[in-house]
Design a protein around this motif. Structure first.
Motif, PDB file in Angstrom:
ATOM      1  N   TYR A 147     -42.219  16.561   8.445  1.00  0.00           N
ATOM      2  CA  TYR A 147     -41.454  17.040   9.593  1.00  0.00           C
ATOM      3  C   TYR A 147     -40.750  18.354   9.248  1.00  0.00           C
ATOM      4  CZ  TYR A 147     -41.529  12.741  12.484  1.00  0.00           C
ATOM      5  OH  TYR A 147     -41.883  11.674  13.285  1.00  0.00           O
ATOM      6  N   ASP A 148     -40.146  18.401   8.065  1.00  0.00           N
ATOM      7  CA  ASP A 148     -39.375  19.584   7.664  1.00  0.00           C
ATOM      8  C   ASP A 148     -40.288  20.804   7.611  1.00  0.00           C
ATOM      9  OD1 ASP A 148     -37.772  21.143   5.083  1.00  0.00           O
ATOM     10  OD2 ASP A 148     -36.591  20.313   6.724  1.00  0.00           O
ATOM     11  N   ASN A 149     -41.504  20.582   7.122  1.00  0.00           N
ATOM     12  CA  ASN A 149     -42.487  21.653   7.050  1.00  0.00           C
ATOM     13  C   ASN A 149     -42.889  22.118   8.460  1.00  0.00           C
ATOM     14  OD1 ASN A 149     -44.099  23.248   5.293  1.00  0.00           O
ATOM     15  ND2 ASN A 149     -45.865  22.179   6.134  1.00  0.00           N
ATOM     16  N   GLN A 150     -43.094  21.169   9.363  1.00  0.00           N
ATOM     17  CA  GLN A 150     -43.436  21.505  10.751  1.00  0.00           C
ATOM     18  C   GLN A 150     -42.306  22.321  11.380  1.00  0.00           C
ATOM     19  OE1 GLN A 150     -46.064  21.308  12.545  1.00  0.00           O
ATOM     20  NE2 GLN A 150     -45.386  21.343  14.677  1.00  0.00           N
ATOM     21  N   LEU A 151     -41.068  21.942  11.100  1.00  0.00           N
ATOM     22  CA  LEU A 151     -39.912  22.607  11.702  1.00  0.00           C
ATOM     23  C   LEU A 151     -39.558  23.921  11.001  1.00  0.00           C
ATOM     24  CD1 LEU A 151     -37.835  19.384  12.353  1.00  0.00           C
ATOM     25  CD2 LEU A 151     -38.766  20.883  14.129  1.00  0.00           C
TER      26      LEU A 151
ATOM     27  N   HIS B  39     -61.340  12.398   0.714  1.00  0.00           N
ATOM     28  CA  HIS B  39     -61.376  13.782   1.196  1.00  0.00           C
ATOM     29  C   HIS B  39     -60.317  14.046   2.256  1.00  0.00           C
ATOM     30  CE1 HIS B  39     -65.758  14.692  -0.291  1.00  0.00           C
ATOM     31  NE2 HIS B  39     -64.883  14.504  -1.252  1.00  0.00           N
ATOM     32  N   HIS B  40     -59.792  12.987   2.854  1.00  0.00           N
ATOM     33  CA  HIS B  40     -58.754  13.157   3.877  1.00  0.00           C
ATOM     34  C   HIS B  40     -57.385  13.460   3.263  1.00  0.00           C
ATOM     35  CE1 HIS B  40     -58.995   9.040   2.647  1.00  0.00           C
ATOM     36  NE2 HIS B  40     -57.995   8.614   3.368  1.00  0.00           N
ATOM     37  N   LYS B  41     -57.327  13.466   1.920  1.00  0.00           N
ATOM     38  CA  LYS B  41     -56.065  13.809   1.243  1.00  0.00           C
ATOM     39  C   LYS B  41     -56.126  15.196   0.602  1.00  0.00           C
ATOM     40  CE  LYS B  41     -54.701   9.599   2.205  1.00  0.00           C
ATOM     41  NZ  LYS B  41     -53.763   9.345   3.310  1.00  0.00           N
ATOM     42  N   LEU B  42     -57.280  15.882   0.771  1.00  0.00           N
ATOM     43  CA  LEU B  42     -57.412  17.213   0.187  1.00  0.00           C
ATOM     44  C   LEU B  42     -56.652  18.239   1.023  1.00  0.00           C
ATOM     45  CD1 LEU B  42     -61.246  17.227  -0.625  1.00  0.00           C
ATOM     46  CD2 LEU B  42     -59.356  17.001  -2.259  1.00  0.00           C
ATOM     47  N   PRO B  43     -56.170  19.314   0.369  1.00  0.00           N
ATOM     48  CA  PRO B  43     -55.411  20.345   1.100  1.00  0.00           C
ATOM     49  C   PRO B  43     -56.148  20.870   2.338  1.00  0.00           C
ATOM     50  CG  PRO B  43     -55.262  20.760  -1.244  1.00  0.00           C
ATOM     51  CD  PRO B  43     -56.188  19.583  -1.090  1.00  0.00           C
ATOM     52  N   SER B  44     -57.458  21.004   2.261  1.00  0.00           N
ATOM     53  CA  SER B  44     -58.209  21.540   3.398  1.00  0.00           C
ATOM     54  C   SER B  44     -58.098  20.603   4.601  1.00  0.00           C
ATOM     55  CB  SER B  44     -59.686  21.739   3.030  1.00  0.00           C
ATOM     56  OG  SER B  44     -60.205  20.530   2.491  1.00  0.00           O
ATOM     57  N   PHE B  45     -58.016  19.306   4.346  1.00  0.00           N
ATOM     58  CA  PHE B  45     -57.858  18.361   5.457  1.00  0.00           C
ATOM     59  C   PHE B  45     -56.397  18.282   5.896  1.00  0.00           C
ATOM     60  CE2 PHE B  45     -59.650  15.177   8.150  1.00  0.00           C
ATOM     61  CZ  PHE B  45     -58.569  14.368   8.474  1.00  0.00           C
ATOM     62  N   LEU B  46     -55.478  18.314   4.918  1.00  0.00           N
ATOM     63  CA  LEU B  46     -54.043  18.224   5.234  1.00  0.00           C
ATOM     64  C   LEU B  46     -53.595  19.392   6.113  1.00  0.00           C
ATOM     65  CD1 LEU B  46     -52.598  17.019   1.799  1.00  0.00           C
ATOM     66  CD2 LEU B  46     -52.873  15.663   3.862  1.00  0.00           C
ATOM     67  N   MET B  48     -55.131  20.343   8.591  1.00  0.00           N
ATOM     68  CA  MET B  48     -55.422  19.904   9.968  1.00  0.00           C
ATOM     69  C   MET B  48     -54.519  18.738  10.364  1.00  0.00           C
ATOM     70  SD  MET B  48     -59.533  20.140  10.473  1.00  0.00           S
ATOM     71  CE  MET B  48     -59.976  18.895   9.256  1.00  0.00           C
ATOM     72  N   ASN B  49     -54.322  17.786   9.450  1.00  0.00           N
ATOM     73  CA  ASN B  49     -53.422  16.663   9.720  1.00  0.00           C
ATOM     74  C   ASN B  49     -52.552  16.435   8.500  1.00  0.00           C
ATOM     75  OD1 ASN B  49     -52.036  14.305  10.151  1.00  0.00           O
ATOM     76  ND2 ASN B  49     -53.808  13.104  10.819  1.00  0.00           N
ATOM     77  N   PRO B  50     -51.296  16.853   8.556  1.00  0.00           N
ATOM     78  CA  PRO B  50     -50.439  16.766   7.369  1.00  0.00           C
ATOM     79  C   PRO B  50     -50.193  15.331   6.909  1.00  0.00           C
ATOM     80  CG  PRO B  50     -49.136  17.322   9.309  1.00  0.00           C
ATOM     81  CD  PRO B  50     -50.573  17.412   9.719  1.00  0.00           C
ATOM     82  N   PHE B  51     -50.515  14.341   7.772  1.00  0.00           N
ATOM     83  CA  PHE B  51     -50.367  12.949   7.377  1.00  0.00           C
ATOM     84  C   PHE B  51     -51.611  12.427   6.665  1.00  0.00           C
ATOM     85  CE2 PHE B  51     -46.266  12.157   9.158  1.00  0.00           C
ATOM     86  CZ  PHE B  51     -46.151  13.058  10.199  1.00  0.00           C
ATOM     87  N   GLY B  52     -52.629  13.268   6.541  1.00  0.00           N
ATOM     88  CA  GLY B  52     -53.806  12.908   5.747  1.00  0.00           C
ATOM     89  C   GLY B  52     -54.564  11.714   6.273  1.00  0.00           C
ATOM     90  N   GLN B  53     -54.801  11.660   7.586  1.00  0.00           N
ATOM     91  CA  GLN B  53     -55.554  10.536   8.147  1.00  0.00           C
ATOM     92  C   GLN B  53     -56.570  11.033   9.163  1.00  0.00           C
ATOM     93  OE1 GLN B  53     -52.644   7.588   9.436  1.00  0.00           O
ATOM     94  NE2 GLN B  53     -52.738   6.669   7.413  1.00  0.00           N
ATOM     95  N   VAL B  54     -57.577  10.194   9.390  1.00  0.00           N
ATOM     96  CA  VAL B  54     -58.562  10.476  10.431  1.00  0.00           C
ATOM     97  C   VAL B  54     -58.211   9.628  11.642  1.00  0.00           C
ATOM     98  CG1 VAL B  54     -60.418  11.175   8.891  1.00  0.00           C
ATOM     99  CG2 VAL B  54     -60.144   8.749   9.417  1.00  0.00           C
ATOM    100  N   LEU B  62     -57.654  24.458  19.584  1.00  0.00           N
ATOM    101  CA  LEU B  62     -56.707  23.339  19.532  1.00  0.00           C
ATOM    102  C   LEU B  62     -57.125  22.379  18.429  1.00  0.00           C
ATOM    103  CD1 LEU B  62     -54.376  21.613  20.890  1.00  0.00           C
ATOM    104  CD2 LEU B  62     -56.189  20.513  22.200  1.00  0.00           C
ATOM    105  N   THR B  63     -56.196  22.055  17.516  1.00  0.00           N
ATOM    106  CA  THR B  63     -56.422  21.021  16.514  1.00  0.00           C
ATOM    107  C   THR B  63     -55.428  19.911  16.793  1.00  0.00           C
ATOM    108  OG1 THR B  63     -57.121  22.632  14.861  1.00  0.00           O
ATOM    109  CG2 THR B  63     -56.447  20.479  14.040  1.00  0.00           C
ATOM    110  N   LEU B  64     -55.909  18.690  16.882  1.00  0.00           N
ATOM    111  CA  LEU B  64     -55.073  17.567  17.309  1.00  0.00           C
ATOM    112  C   LEU B  64     -55.299  16.377  16.394  1.00  0.00           C
ATOM    113  CD1 LEU B  64     -53.269  17.338  19.846  1.00  0.00           C
ATOM    114  CD2 LEU B  64     -55.241  16.501  21.078  1.00  0.00           C
ATOM    115  N   PHE B  65     -54.230  15.671  16.046  1.00  0.00           N
ATOM    116  CA  PHE B  65     -54.390  14.396  15.355  1.00  0.00           C
ATOM    117  C   PHE B  65     -53.635  13.328  16.142  1.00  0.00           C
ATOM    118  CE2 PHE B  65     -50.179  14.584  13.351  1.00  0.00           C
ATOM    119  CZ  PHE B  65     -49.949  15.944  13.174  1.00  0.00           C
ATOM    120  N   GLU B  66     -53.636  12.057  15.615  1.00  0.00           N
ATOM    121  CA  GLU B  66     -53.152  10.871  16.358  1.00  0.00           C
ATOM    122  C   GLU B  66     -54.164  10.466  17.419  1.00  0.00           C
ATOM    123  OE1 GLU B  66     -50.556   8.800  15.674  1.00  0.00           O
ATOM    124  OE2 GLU B  66     -50.449  10.102  13.910  1.00  0.00           O
TER     125      GLU B  66
END
Lengths: 213, 219
Positions: A147-151, B39-46, B48-54, B62-66
């Motif tokens: 969150y902190d990074n996003q903000l 691979h979902h924990k690699l920086p290139s994926f993070l 796109m989704n900082p929570f590291g999930q598909v 537009l890049t979207l997760f959840e």
């Protein structure tokens, strides 16, 4: 006709709806459901909310429960009134939804048991699970780094404007910030900046006054 | 440009998005992400989704997760074709769809995903499932399904008489759940059972279910 909200003004989920109604300048009436005496589990309330929780609303003949569904309904119905909570384009709306969903899966799942152990259990004279609190703090720290990074590069969670993504976090955050582990937010510069800005909003101040905080 | 979904068809959350794309008759490209190799924990994926999930969706810039934000976006963008997943033409019906989508997210998903995690994922990691957690969540799930049983006695689907996102979001985890030894929780509730069988008969389901290949440990 005035929206009737069944719930307790101090509880987080009713506050989510109340905050939305205040931001959108929608009139409402609170029908108090007393959580301390488990009024939410009685048959009369189960007819409004079959899972025995608050809030539920009645708006004429229309009935709804689940605070996030209620908030979205009013934000959509009154999109031309008060604060625009849902974004200006389909794509922006999707980003708002994304961060609102993050609140459910990553934030609330940790903050809810934290608040239960740090605030509610002591109030009910029950023992707090200290080991669980420690575990949850570690996990929450990891999430709040994101969150902190996003903000760091966005004024609010979904961009430059206050939206449902920010609003939906506020009631539980309010509880978290009143515990003695609030440094978990205060020590993160961007989160702290964001929290001070969102809590300066008139709607939030009015809600806190209504709740007696 | 065709929408890209990053993920693997065996992931329940990815399948949720794929079901929506098929229901909306929308073309897409599935970009594989090797979950077993993390691979979902690699920086290139993070990035796109900082929570590291598909899953992650890319639609032009537009890049979207959840997964549920993604299904809501797809259903809205393509509201004029395929299945009406949101009842968008009527604000009140749309709100009821959102209500039962929230029920899936808050009441159903925590219980069922905990059961799936312990009965399917944990053994794959070579560990022993926690029987107490499974029991506790089966009990919670049973109570949620009691509410569903009553609701589905009044309406054909959760939010009314047509299939919507409120039903769709349940499908992938329920599919995996029915392969465990606890399918009775669904089969012993006639309205829930009928609803589930209906969801499994949909063409979109028949396209996505072959990808749901993770097998539970026998118990």
């Amino acid at each position: 006709m005035v929206v009737k909200l069944y719930g307790q003004v101090t509880a987080a989920c009713p506050q989510r709806v109340l905050l939305c109604l205040l931001e959108k300048k929608i009139e409402f009436e609170i029908v108090h459901i007393d959580l301390d005496t488990l009024e939410q589990k009685r048959p009369e309330h189960l007819l409004r909310q079959p899972f025995g929780q608050v809030p539920a609303i009645e708006d004429g003949d229309f009935k709804l429960f689940e605070s996030r569904a209620i908030a979205r309904y009013y934000a959509t119905k009154y999109s031309d009134q008060g604060t625009n909570l849902l974004g200006k384009s389909l794509e922006h709306r999707a980003i708002v939804d994304q961060w609102a969903d993050v609140e459910v899966g990553y934030f609330n799942v940790l903050v809810h048991p934290l608040v239960m152990n740090l605030v509610i259990k002591p109030r009910l004279g029950e023992e707090c699970d200290a080991a669980l609190v420690e575990e949850l703090k570690v996990k929450l720290g990891v999430v709040l780094d994101i969150y902190d990074n996003q903000l760091a590069s966005n004024r609010f969670l979904a961009g430059d404007e206050f939206t449902m993504a920010d609003l939906t976090h506020m009631p539980a955050m309010g509880y978290l910030m009143r515990t003695d582990i609030n440094r978990i937010v205060k020590d993160r510069a961007n989160m702290n900046r964001w929290w001070e800005e969102v809590t300066a909003r008139p709607a939030w101040k009015k809600l806190m006054k209504m709740a007696g905080f | 440009m065709v929408m890209k979904v990053y993920g693997d068809g065996m992931s329940a959350c990815v399948a949720r998005v794929l079901l929506c794309l098929h229901e909306k008759e929308t073309e897409f490209e599935l970009v594989p992400v090797d979950l077993f190799a993390c691979h979902h924990k690699l920086p290139s994926f993070l990035s796109m989704n900082p929570f590291g999930q598909v899953p992650v969706l890319q639609d032009e810039d537009l890049t979207l997760f959840e997964s549920r934000a993604i299904t809501a976006y797809i259903a809205e963008k393509h509201k004029d074709k395929g299945t009406d997943l949101t009842r968008h033409a009527d604000a009140k019906e749309a709100a009821i769809v959102k209500l039962w989508s929230e029920v899936e997210s808050h009441h159903f998903n925590p219980a069922i995903s905990a059961v799936i995690h312990h009965l399917i994922v944990v053994p794959l990691q070579g560990k022993t499932p926690d029987a107490a957690i499974v029991e506790e969540n089966l009990e919670k799930l049973g109570k949620v399904l009691d509410v569903y049983e009553e609701k589905l006695g009044k309406t054909k689907y959760l939010a009314g008489d047509s299939y919507t996102l409120a039903d769709l979001h349940h499908v992938p985890y329920t599919y995996y759940f029915m392969k465990t030894g606890h399918a009775g929780l669904v089969n012993d509730r006639p309205n829930v059972k009928a609803w589930w069988e209906d969801l499994c008969s949909r063409p979109a389901f028949l396209k996505v279910s072959p990808g749901l290949t993770v097998a539970p440990a026998t118990n």
